[in-house]
Structure formats: structure tokens, C-alpha cells
Design a protein around this motif. Structure first.
Motif, PDB file in Angstrom:
ATOM      1  N   SER B  45      25.003 -51.573 -24.661  1.00  0.00           N
ATOM      2  CA  SER B  45      25.674 -51.556 -25.966  1.00  0.00           C
ATOM      3  C   SER B  45      25.470 -50.247 -26.721  1.00  0.00           C
ATOM      4  O   SER B  45      24.452 -49.583 -26.609  1.00  0.00           O
ATOM      5  CB  SER B  45      25.167 -52.725 -26.812  1.00  0.00           C
ATOM      6  N   LYS B  46      26.498 -49.898 -27.511  1.00  0.00           N
ATOM      7  CA  LYS B  46      26.453 -48.694 -28.340  1.00  0.00           C
ATOM      8  C   LYS B  46      26.137 -49.086 -29.783  1.00  0.00           C
ATOM      9  O   LYS B  46      26.604 -50.116 -30.264  1.00  0.00           O
ATOM     10  CB  LYS B  46      27.801 -47.984 -28.292  1.00  0.00           C
ATOM     11  N   TRP B  47      25.368 -48.239 -30.451  1.00  0.00           N
ATOM     12  CA  TRP B  47      24.944 -48.513 -31.812  1.00  0.00           C
ATOM     13  C   TRP B  47      25.215 -47.321 -32.708  1.00  0.00           C
ATOM     14  O   TRP B  47      25.311 -46.186 -32.231  1.00  0.00           O
ATOM     15  CB  TRP B  47      23.445 -48.860 -31.817  1.00  0.00           C
ATOM     16  N   THR B  48      25.342 -47.578 -33.994  1.00  0.00           N
ATOM     17  CA  THR B  48      25.564 -46.498 -34.950  1.00  0.00           C
ATOM     18  C   THR B  48      24.389 -46.463 -35.921  1.00  0.00           C
ATOM     19  O   THR B  48      23.950 -47.506 -36.398  1.00  0.00           O
ATOM     20  CB  THR B  48      26.882 -46.727 -35.720  1.00  0.00           C
ATOM     21  N   THR B  49      23.903 -45.258 -36.204  1.00  0.00           N
ATOM     22  CA  THR B  49      22.776 -45.116 -37.128  1.00  0.00           C
ATOM     23  C   THR B  49      23.275 -44.998 -38.564  1.00  0.00           C
ATOM     24  O   THR B  49      24.473 -44.890 -38.796  1.00  0.00           O
ATOM     25  CB  THR B  49      21.946 -43.858 -36.813  1.00  0.00           C
ATOM     26  N   GLN B  50      22.342 -44.979 -39.498  1.00  0.00           N
ATOM     27  CA  GLN B  50      22.723 -44.826 -40.906  1.00  0.00           C
ATOM     28  C   GLN B  50      23.386 -43.479 -41.152  1.00  0.00           C
ATOM     29  O   GLN B  50      24.050 -43.290 -42.171  1.00  0.00           O
ATOM     30  CB  GLN B  50      21.509 -45.043 -41.832  1.00  0.00           C
ATOM     31  N   ASP B  51      23.199 -42.532 -40.245  1.00  0.00           N
ATOM     32  CA  ASP B  51      23.845 -41.234 -40.402  1.00  0.00           C
ATOM     33  C   ASP B  51      25.177 -41.165 -39.673  1.00  0.00           C
ATOM     34  O   ASP B  51      25.784 -40.098 -39.555  1.00  0.00           O
ATOM     35  CB  ASP B  51      22.923 -40.124 -39.887  1.00  0.00           C
ATOM     36  N   GLY B  52      25.608 -42.303 -39.139  1.00  0.00           N
ATOM     37  CA  GLY B  52      26.894 -42.342 -38.455  1.00  0.00           C
ATOM     38  C   GLY B  52      26.852 -41.808 -37.037  1.00  0.00           C
ATOM     39  O   GLY B  52      27.887 -41.591 -36.420  1.00  0.00           O
ATOM     40  N   ASN B  53      25.651 -41.593 -36.514  1.00  0.00           N
ATOM     41  CA  ASN B  53      25.552 -41.131 -35.121  1.00  0.00           C
ATOM     42  C   ASN B  53      25.665 -42.314 -34.169  1.00  0.00           C
ATOM     43  O   ASN B  53      25.055 -43.353 -34.397  1.00  0.00           O
ATOM     44  CB  ASN B  53      24.200 -40.437 -34.883  1.00  0.00           C
ATOM     45  N   ASN B  54      26.451 -42.120 -33.102  1.00  0.00           N
ATOM     46  CA  ASN B  54      26.575 -43.180 -32.105  1.00  0.00           C
ATOM     47  C   ASN B  54      25.538 -42.983 -31.016  1.00  0.00           C
ATOM     48  O   ASN B  54      25.455 -41.912 -30.429  1.00  0.00           O
ATOM     49  CB  ASN B  54      27.977 -43.171 -31.497  1.00  0.00           C
ATOM     50  N   ILE B  55      24.751 -44.021 -30.779  1.00  0.00           N
ATOM     51  CA  ILE B  55      23.716 -43.889 -29.751  1.00  0.00           C
ATOM     52  C   ILE B  55      23.681 -45.116 -28.845  1.00  0.00           C
ATOM     53  O   ILE B  55      24.156 -46.181 -29.211  1.00  0.00           O
ATOM     54  CB  ILE B  55      22.304 -43.705 -30.365  1.00  0.00           C
ATOM     55  N   GLU B  56      23.149 -44.912 -27.655  1.00  0.00           N
ATOM     56  CA  GLU B  56      22.788 -46.038 -26.812  1.00  0.00           C
ATOM     57  C   GLU B  56      21.291 -46.219 -26.986  1.00  0.00           C
ATOM     58  O   GLU B  56      20.577 -45.250 -27.263  1.00  0.00           O
ATOM     59  CB  GLU B  56      23.108 -45.732 -25.350  1.00  0.00           C
ATOM     60  N   LEU B  57      20.827 -47.434 -26.803  1.00  0.00           N
ATOM     61  CA  LEU B  57      19.404 -47.686 -27.017  1.00  0.00           C
ATOM     62  C   LEU B  57      18.533 -46.764 -26.169  1.00  0.00           C
ATOM     63  O   LEU B  57      17.475 -46.314 -26.604  1.00  0.00           O
ATOM     64  CB  LEU B  57      19.065 -49.148 -26.716  1.00  0.00           C
ATOM     65  N   LYS B  58      19.040 -46.441 -24.971  1.00  0.00           N
ATOM     66  CA  LYS B  58      18.165 -45.682 -24.063  1.00  0.00           C
ATOM     67  C   LYS B  58      17.875 -44.261 -24.538  1.00  0.00           C
ATOM     68  O   LYS B  58      16.969 -43.612 -24.021  1.00  0.00           O
ATOM     69  CB  LYS B  58      18.697 -45.715 -22.638  1.00  0.00           C
ATOM     70  N   SER B  59      18.621 -43.811 -25.541  1.00  0.00           N
ATOM     71  CA  SER B  59      18.291 -42.499 -26.096  1.00  0.00           C
ATOM     72  C   SER B  59      16.956 -42.546 -26.845  1.00  0.00           C
ATOM     73  O   SER B  59      16.400 -41.519 -27.221  1.00  0.00           O
ATOM     74  CB  SER B  59      19.409 -42.014 -27.020  1.00  0.00           C
TER      75      SER B  59
END
Lengths: 258, 200
Positions: B45-59
Motif C-alpha cells: 500500500s501507498k501512503w501520504t505524509t502530512q507534507d503530501g509526500n507519497n511513500i510506501e511503508l518500506k521506505s
């Protein structure tokens, strides 16, 4: 001309597949009901129109799925997605042993059930959707107050190894759906919205009692007890768990395509 | 006729996408064999941070993760959960703190847009390391909760009931400890975090 025939063939093959699938799913018309658990101050919950599989997923169907999706095979599945009892009655990745091809697949985790439905272009039913379909007997949308209906469900709870039976041998309900009761328990997409403990506000005596069995003694009718059992069972599950009497079927918000 | 061809193509594609996802997952498992079977980094799954960055958990791999599920409009339990997280943060060993990420995951992604998470972070003075706020789709959130054994249910347009669990993951993404309840003794939690972070 050749191209035309090709497209025509394509058309008919797609059409026949669609037809077959429509037969495999029942249309559930929008309605509302008060579930035993989960409604705010006993207000009815609206269930929007959707489609649900007429039968639970079988061993042979699941075998097809694991053939196409190696990471969900018994020997390959990751620990985070299934515990050790995953497909425990299967002899190996491609052999479900003594189980019948047309019996429901069980001992599958929530992750595997979810993935299966995704690959069919479907999803798991929500708990409210599932309960809504399950409250129908052969004639009525809501048969929860009928004595015989509840006795039927409760007598099933007393029978052992019903998971060995084949699909479609229980009654066909109002919606044309089989095996909601009498065969296996089923995963729902939001099974993890039930609270046993550690819940934020209502983790007081009343709600907790709901799951200890103690509260069911005071239940006003048999319906409550049958439903208590289902909700309590869901509340005890984790997504990695798999047990021999727990299977699944898929649902779809939109008209099934394939 | 065109329409039918398109329908057919769409159908073929939907089949393909499922298969592709699986093959991709397999390849990934082959190239990065180290991701263990029990790791949350298996989740695609892909997630978005409070800064609007898209990340995967594995990062986030390589850090000790301390995760909790909350929603920003919550008035009852979440402020206390946030306080519990702060308390944990304040007791971390300063030497290893840079190896720890404290993550708040929204269970209400519809309301908790990145902007909203951002303002919540600023309001609570958590808009810097080691704090991270995450949101995803409702489906991914449900799945993530399933992994954490966190239960939640929407009980009104703005309110959810939910389990109060703080989970600790080792650098490989394996769940190693869970603290249940509000305002509970967090000694063991801190010990586990410091111990894991010290190994990095």
C-alpha cells in the motif's frame, strides 16, 4: 470479414461469460435494518444495493486461484498474511486431499480471501451487508423474529463438520443466495470493527458483556443469541487467522463484469 | 461494436492487473530477499505524509517504528493516545533517538487529508522528526489495521470507536511489542524501543 467474425466471437464469448457470472451473483436491493451490533443507538443502518456471490468459494475455485497466484499457495504464503493453519487440510499446494471440490474452501486468512475477491474484480462483503443478506429466510427479507428460522441457525451451531458438505445444499433465501447459514462461517471486509477490549469510550460493562456470553443469557429472543455468536466469533478473529469452519464469498458494488 | 471491444479490453486489463501485481510482488520478494515473512514491508500500500509526500511503508525500513492509529477530529481517546506517544518520545534514549520514527496513522482518511494532518501536526508541535503522520485509502487503512490487530468502526459521521494500541516494529518491520490501553505504564514499551534502536 475475418475481423468481423473474430469480433463477433469475442462478443459472444464475453456475453456468455457475463451471463454465467450474473448467475453466480445475486442482486441485493437497497434496504435498511437494525443490526444486533454496530448501529448507533439502535438506528437502522442503510445497506446500498450490491451484488453477492450465490455460493461461498469452493476448494476447486480456490485451487484455480492459487495456481494463478503463487504467493497465496500453502507453501509460499507469508506469515504476515496467514498463520500456520492456512489451508491446513490441503495435502500440498495443488491438492485439497479428501475434501470435495465443491465444498467451501476454509482455513483461509482474511488476506487471502480479500485477494481472491480482488482478482475476481470483486471484494468481500461488509459485515452490515453480510448480516443484511443473512437475515432473510426463503420468503422474507427479515426473518429474524421467526422462531423456526432461528432454531435452524442454532441447530446448525450444534452440528459438527458441516464444512465438509457441498455448497448449495442448505436453503435458497429470499435473494436467491445459498449457505448463509448451515455450512461455514464467512469472512467480511470489516470483521475487525468488533470490540472485545481496549475500545475508546464504550469499553464499559455493557458492551464487554456482549462478548462474554453472560449478556446473552438476558437476550430477549433466540435471534440475539444466534447473532451474538457471529459477532463474538468475528471479534475473536485476527486477519492472519484461519480455521476449518471459516470460509468466504465475494461481493460487488457494481454489476459484476466478468 | 467499438464499445464491446472496449469492454472486452477493459475486462482483459482487469484480469491482467491482478496477475501483474502478483508477479511483481514475487519478483520483489526475489530481489530483496531480506524482507522477512512477518514484515509489514510486504504490504504494497501507498501512503501520504502530512507534507503530501507519497511513500510506501518500506521506505521506513531500517528504523524502529512506533505506530498508533488515530483520527484528528477525535475528542475522547486520541488526545490521550497522542499524549501517550509524546510521553514515550520524551523518554527515549537520546543517543538512539534518530533511529526511531513515531508514526500516527489516520483511521479517517476521508477527513484527514494531508493538509489536515499537517495542521494537526503543527498545532501539536509534532511537525518534525521523529514524528510522521500517514493516511491512505479506506481499504488500505482497513488492511493496515488488520495487520496491527487494531479494530475500528465508524459510529457517526465524525466519530470512530477504535482500539487503543501502540505497536513497536523492529528495523525489519516485524511487530515486536504492543502496548494496549490508555495511559498505561509504558516502561516496557520504552525499554523495547531503546533496546532495538540501540542495535542499529
Amino acid at each position: 470479414m475475418k475481423k468481423y467474425i473474430f469480433i463477433l466471437t469475442l462478443f459472444f464469448s464475453v456475453f456468455s461469460v457475463m451471463k454465467a457470472q450474473e448467475k453466480g451473483m445475486a442482486f441485493i436491493k437497497e434496504g435498511s435494518f437494525v443490526p444486533l451490533y454496530g448501529a448507533v443507538s439502535k438506528n437502522p443502518v442503510v445497506v446500498k444495493s450490491f451484488y453477492i456471490d450465490v455460493y461461498p468459494v469452493t476448494n476447486s475455485q480456490f485451487l484455480e486461484f492459487v495456481k494463478k497466484n503463487p504467493s497465496y499457495r500453502k507453501s509460499k504464503i507469508k506469515g504476515i498474511f496467514a498463520d500456520k493453519s492456512y489451508l491446513s487440510y490441503w495435502i500440498n499446494d495443488f491438492d485439497f486431499g479428501n475434501a470435495k471440490p465443491n465444498s467451501p474452501v476454509t482455513s483461509v486468512s482474511w488476506f487471502a480471501a480479500k485477494k481472491y475477491c480482488e482478482c475476481e474484480g470483486k471484494r468481500l462483503a461488509t459485515m452490515d451487508e453480510w448480516e443484511y443478506v443473512a437475515m432473510a429466510d426463503t420468503k422474507k427479507i427479515d426473518a429474524r423474529t421467526k422462531k423456526e428460522f432461528n432454531e435452524y441457525i442454532l441447530s446448525w451451531y450444534e452440528k459438527s463438520r458441516t464444512y465438509e458438505n457441498e455448497i448449495g445444499k442448505t436453503f435458497k433465501n429470499y435473494w436467491g443466495v445459498y449457505d448463509m447459514h448451515g455450512l461455514v462461517w464467512e469472512w467480511t471486509s470489516d470483521f475487525n470493527s468488533i470490540f472485545l477490549s481496549g475500545e475508546s469510550r464504550k469499553d464499559k460493562s455493557s458492551d464487554k458483556n456482549l462478548f462474554c456470553g453472560g449478556a446473552s443469557v438476558n437476550a430477549s429472543d433466540l435471534m440475539d443469541y444466534a447473532a451474538f455468536m457471529r459477532y463474538a466469533f468475528r471479534g475473536s478473529l485476527k486477519a492472519q487467522y484461519s480455521t476449518r469452519n471459516l470460509g468466504f464469498r465475494c461481493a460487488s458494488t457494481t454489476k459484476p463484469k466478468i | 461494436m467499438k464499445k464491446i471491444t472496449i469492454v472486452f479490453l477493459a475486462l482483459a486489463l482487469s484480469f491482467y492487473s491482478c496477475k501483474k501485481a502478483d508477479i511483481k510482488a514475487e519478483n520483489k520478494a526475489e530481489t530483496t530477499k531480506e524482507i522477512s515473512d512477518l514484515s509489514i514491508y510486504n504490504l504494497p500500500s501507498k501512503w501520504t505524509t502530512q507534507d503530501g509526500n507519497n511513500i510506501e511503508l518500506k521506505s521506513l525500513r531500517g528504523n524502529v517504528l512506533v505506530m498508533v492509529m488515530i483520527y484528528t477530529s477525535c475528542k475522547a481517546a486520541c488526545p490521550r493516545l497522542v499524549a501517550d506517544m509524546r510521553d514515550i518520545e520524551s523518554k527515549l534514549n537520546k543517543k538512539y533517538k534518530q533511529n526511531v520514527k513515531l508514526i500516527l496513522v489516520s483511521i479517517d482518511p476521508k477527513t484527514d487529508t494531508p493538509e489536515r494532518l499537517k495542521s494537526f501536526a503543527i498545532e501539536n508541535q509534532m511537525n518534525q522528526a521523529p514524528w510522521i503522520f500517514l493516511r491512505s485509502t479506506e481499504e488500505n487503512t482497513r488492511e493496515f489495521a488488520a495487520v496491527l490487530a487494531v479494530n475500528y468502526k465508524k459510529i457517526s459521521p465524525i466519530d470512530f470507536s477504535h482500539s487503543n494500541i501502540i505497536s513497536v516494529f523492529n528495523p525489519e518491520g516485524e511487530l515486536i511489542f504492543q502496548q494496549e490501553g490508555l495511559g498505561v505504564n509504558n516502561e516496557k514499551t520504552i525499554e523495547v524501543i531503546n533496546q532495538e534502536a540501540g542495535k542499529i
